[in-house]
Design an enzyme around this catalytic site. Sequence first.
Site, short mmCIF file in Angstrom:
data_model
loop_
_atom_site.label_atom_id
_atom_site.label_comp_id
_atom_site.label_asym_id
_atom_site.label_seq_id
_atom_site.Cartn_x
_atom_site.Cartn_y
_atom_site.Cartn_z
CD GLN A 63 -32.40 -15.73 -15.89
OE1 GLN A 63 -32.22 -14.57 -16.22
NE2 GLN A 63 -31.48 -16.42 -15.24
CG ASP A 64 -36.12 -11.87 -20.13
OD1 ASP A 64 -36.06 -10.65 -20.29
OD2 ASP A 64 -35.17 -12.63 -20.38
N PRO A 65 -38.55 -14.12 -21.94
CG PRO A 65 -40.76 -13.73 -22.56
CD PRO A 65 -39.72 -13.30 -21.58
CB VAL A 128 -38.88 -9.61 -23.22
CG1 VAL A 128 -38.97 -10.29 -24.59
CG2 VAL A 128 -37.54 -8.93 -23.06
CG HIS A 134 -32.81 -9.50 -18.20
ND1 HIS A 134 -33.30 -10.76 -17.94
CD2 HIS A 134 -31.52 -9.68 -18.57
CE1 HIS A 134 -32.34 -11.66 -18.15
NE2 HIS A 134 -31.26 -11.02 -18.55
#
Length: 227
Positions: A63-65, A128, A134
């Site tokens: 998903q995100d880092p 991020v 998120h």
Amino acid sequence: MVNTMTWHDVLAEEKEKPYFRNTLARVAAERAAGKTVYPPQTDVFNAFRLTELGGVKVVILGQDPYHGPNQAHGLAFSVLPGVPVPPSLVNMYKELVTDIPGFERPNHGFLESWARQGVMLLNTVLTVEAGQAHSHVKFGWETFTDNVIAAINQHREGVVFLLWGAHAQKKGSIIDRKRHHVLHAPHPSPLSAHRGFFGSAHFSQANRWLTEHGESAIDWMPQLPAR
């Protein structure tokens, strides 16, 4: 006909599009305002640097880092050497121990050796803000990574997509199942790994598919770079 499309070609095409220029400008503005953004600017596109489009054999979507210091370096699930292994990757290692004969859990979470073998470790959002999970979801990265997945779908044959969790599975809905091998499981996070990630045998299934289709298997034992 040999397909010679490269990530350089794909990225050059995206960089001409207003949405992507806006994404890069928003990230640059965050950094310019003094906010800490992960990964460092030089690492944001590492997944593309380490796994060329023509060599993609497996795609694992994140998903995100990671949003803690010294963790994210542009590869989904991977952390820099010397950093504690995050919980989701701990669970991936637990699954590998039961799935791949002889696999021993490493004492690090650095997955660059996977990337160099053709495992595209792709986060769906590439930046991020420190400590703010998120926080860059609305920056336009999702459009970019949709187009990246579309490029793999179009320009490669027989890629194994490992889609863990609802987010990755929704993201992978465009993949042509006739041309590629798509495996679904719950996310390896501690919240969901016991719902079917453990025992999914995705790593051995990926290798079986690759070898049956004339590709070399992945050595899933992560290697630290030689000093």
